[in-house]
Design an enzyme around this catalytic site. Sequence first.
Site, PDB file in Angstrom:
ATOM      1  N   ASP A 198      85.946 -30.794  26.941  1.00  0.00           N
ATOM      2  CA  ASP A 198      86.585 -32.094  27.173  1.00  0.00           C
ATOM      3  C   ASP A 198      85.845 -32.736  28.341  1.00  0.00           C
ATOM      4  OD1 ASP A 198      88.159 -34.197  28.008  1.00  0.00           O
ATOM      5  OD2 ASP A 198      90.056 -33.114  27.793  1.00  0.00           O
ATOM      6  N   SER A 258      79.108 -50.793  26.457  1.00  0.00           N
ATOM      7  CA  SER A 258      79.571 -51.561  25.284  1.00  0.00           C
ATOM      8  C   SER A 258      79.380 -53.051  25.552  1.00  0.00           C
ATOM      9  CB  SER A 258      81.062 -51.266  25.070  1.00  0.00           C
ATOM     10  OG  SER A 258      81.632 -52.149  24.127  1.00  0.00           O
ATOM     11  N   TYR A 271      90.052 -50.756  27.957  1.00  0.00           N
ATOM     12  CA  TYR A 271      88.766 -50.272  27.421  1.00  0.00           C
ATOM     13  C   TYR A 271      87.613 -51.012  28.103  1.00  0.00           C
ATOM     14  CZ  TYR A 271      85.050 -49.234  24.010  1.00  0.00           C
ATOM     15  OH  TYR A 271      83.886 -48.831  23.409  1.00  0.00           O
ATOM     16  N   LYS A 328      84.410 -49.660  30.466  1.00  0.00           N
ATOM     17  CA  LYS A 328      82.995 -49.835  30.101  1.00  0.00           C
ATOM     18  C   LYS A 328      82.233 -50.639  31.168  1.00  0.00           C
ATOM     19  CE  LYS A 328      83.045 -47.274  26.456  1.00  0.00           C
ATOM     20  NZ  LYS A 328      82.263 -46.024  26.405  1.00  0.00           N
TER      21      LYS A 328
HETATM   22  N1  NAD Z   1      82.132 -47.970  17.604  1.00  0.00           N
HETATM   23  C1  NAD Z   1      81.792 -49.031  18.320  1.00  0.00           C
HETATM   24  O1  NAD Z   1      81.840 -50.177  17.821  1.00  0.00           O
HETATM   25  C2  NAD Z   1      81.341 -48.893  19.749  1.00  0.00           C
HETATM   26  C3  NAD Z   1      80.863 -50.047  20.389  1.00  0.00           C
HETATM   27  C4  NAD Z   1      80.452 -49.951  21.712  1.00  0.00           C
HETATM   28  C5  NAD Z   1      80.494 -48.741  22.372  1.00  0.00           C
HETATM   29  N2  NAD Z   1      80.953 -47.642  21.712  1.00  0.00           N
HETATM   30  C6  NAD Z   1      80.996 -46.393  22.478  1.00  0.00           C
HETATM   31  O2  NAD Z   1      80.142 -45.435  21.868  1.00  0.00           O
HETATM   32  C7  NAD Z   1      80.677 -44.112  22.053  1.00  0.00           C
HETATM   33  C8  NAD Z   1      80.839 -43.431  20.704  1.00  0.00           C
HETATM   34  O3  NAD Z   1      81.686 -44.221  19.872  1.00  0.00           O
HETATM   35  P1  NAD Z   1      81.978 -43.889  18.320  1.00  0.00           P
HETATM   36  O4  NAD Z   1      82.238 -45.200  17.675  1.00  0.00           O
HETATM   37  O5  NAD Z   1      80.938 -42.988  17.779  1.00  0.00           O
HETATM   38  O6  NAD Z   1      83.384 -43.122  18.476  1.00  0.00           O
HETATM   39  P2  NAD Z   1      84.093 -42.051  17.510  1.00  0.00           P
HETATM   40  O7  NAD Z   1      85.539 -42.121  17.830  1.00  0.00           O
HETATM   41  O8  NAD Z   1      83.658 -42.245  16.091  1.00  0.00           O
HETATM   42  O9  NAD Z   1      83.493 -40.650  18.021  1.00  0.00           O
HETATM   43  C9  NAD Z   1      83.741 -40.201  19.329  1.00  0.00           C
HETATM   44  C10 NAD Z   1      83.466 -38.712  19.429  1.00  0.00           C
HETATM   45  O10 NAD Z   1      83.748 -38.329  20.779  1.00  0.00           O
HETATM   46  C11 NAD Z   1      84.570 -37.172  20.783  1.00  0.00           C
HETATM   47  N3  NAD Z   1      85.431 -37.183  21.966  1.00  0.00           N
HETATM   48  C12 NAD Z   1      86.470 -38.004  22.239  1.00  0.00           C
HETATM   49  N4  NAD Z   1      87.033 -37.688  23.410  1.00  0.00           N
HETATM   50  C13 NAD Z   1      86.331 -36.638  23.901  1.00  0.00           C
HETATM   51  C14 NAD Z   1      86.449 -35.854  25.068  1.00  0.00           C
HETATM   52  N5  NAD Z   1      87.417 -36.082  25.967  1.00  0.00           N
HETATM   53  N6  NAD Z   1      85.571 -34.847  25.261  1.00  0.00           N
HETATM   54  C15 NAD Z   1      84.606 -34.591  24.351  1.00  0.00           C
HETATM   55  N7  NAD Z   1      84.453 -35.299  23.212  1.00  0.00           N
HETATM   56  C16 NAD Z   1      85.317 -36.307  22.987  1.00  0.00           C
HETATM   57  C17 NAD Z   1      85.394 -37.259  19.490  1.00  0.00           C
HETATM   58  O11 NAD Z   1      85.863 -35.985  19.088  1.00  0.00           O
HETATM   59  C18 NAD Z   1      84.372 -37.866  18.525  1.00  0.00           C
HETATM   60  O12 NAD Z   1      83.612 -36.875  17.881  1.00  0.00           O
HETATM   61  C19 NAD Z   1      82.000 -44.310  22.811  1.00  0.00           C
HETATM   62  O13 NAD Z   1      81.784 -44.126  24.196  1.00  0.00           O
HETATM   63  C20 NAD Z   1      82.360 -45.749  22.518  1.00  0.00           C
HETATM   64  O14 NAD Z   1      83.203 -46.294  23.505  1.00  0.00           O
HETATM   65  C21 NAD Z   1      81.373 -47.678  20.423  1.00  0.00           C
END
Ligand code: NAD
Length: 259
Positions: A62, A142, A155, A159
Amino acid sequence: MSLNNKVALVTGAGQGIGRAIALRLAEDGADIAIVDLNTEKMMAVSREIEGLGRKATTFKADVSDQKQVYGAIEHTEKTLGGFDIMVNNAGIAQVQAIADITQEEMDTIQKINVNGTLWGIQAAAKKFIERKQKGKIINASSIAGHNGFALLGAYSATKFAVRALTQAAAQEYASAGITVNAYCPGVVGTDMWVEIDKRFSEITGAPEGETYKKYVQGIALGRAQTPVDVANFVSYLASSDSDYMTGQAPLIDGGMVYR
Ligand SMILES: NC(=O)c1ccc[n+]([C@@H]2O[C@H](COP(=O)([O-])OP(=O)(O)OC[C@H]3O[C@@H](n4cnc5c(N)ncnc54)[C@H](O)[C@@H]3O)[C@@H](O)[C@H]2O)c1
């Protein structure tokens, strides 16, 4: 193969953007440590990486727990014989009106998105310095790290904080040969957006799928972002091509937020 003989650790690599980054860095030649909460998903990504001819290891941690993050890095070094690139990708979203954010909700997102990134930067930099080597630290920010979005206030705050940590760490660690940068995706079609869309529906009454569609319609390049679009940029940040760049958080969003 710009990352031959390099070792990269990617948090949140069980799915979505983290998985795509792990696979891309493996294609670039790196061996990969996959860190996530979901063991089954980590194992699946591990097999995909081995299918690309690279070594992979998994570690359940975590990222909000400082000790577990240090443990993940120790495991990576011991198992893969090195440590060169840290991708602090794990994060969670939260859709809530400012008026309704609870202390517990704020604490949770802060611990994972902000503290998790801080522990990742701190532990990785310590290890690079101990190993007397250069290193690359790459953090997930982000579009919400550049603009505050309605119903995404907490959120967005986390970020913005990731960008602040990126800028401060870049200055503190530059003399050790460590660069610290971030990537700022837009609307990426992952499970995270499925959840965001659902929560918007609950709060605003918009039909399911409508919020995602509305956001995608605002993208200049006319389509939602894929995890591979993000991974392509992270590949650059992980490679020596970005050696003269530090403290930056560029937008890679298909044209949504302009800086
Ligand atoms: N999806 C989007 O549109 C988007 C846009 C901008 C930024 N992001 C950022 O990119 C990153 C990845 O996003 P995503 O869309 O792939 O998300 P997702 O929810 O599809 O995947 C996130 C992964 O992180 C893991 N995770 C969550 N909390 C955790 C913790 N405490 N310890 C270890 N692992 C943990 C989850 O199990 C999952 O496998 C994030 O930081 C998100 O904020 C995403």
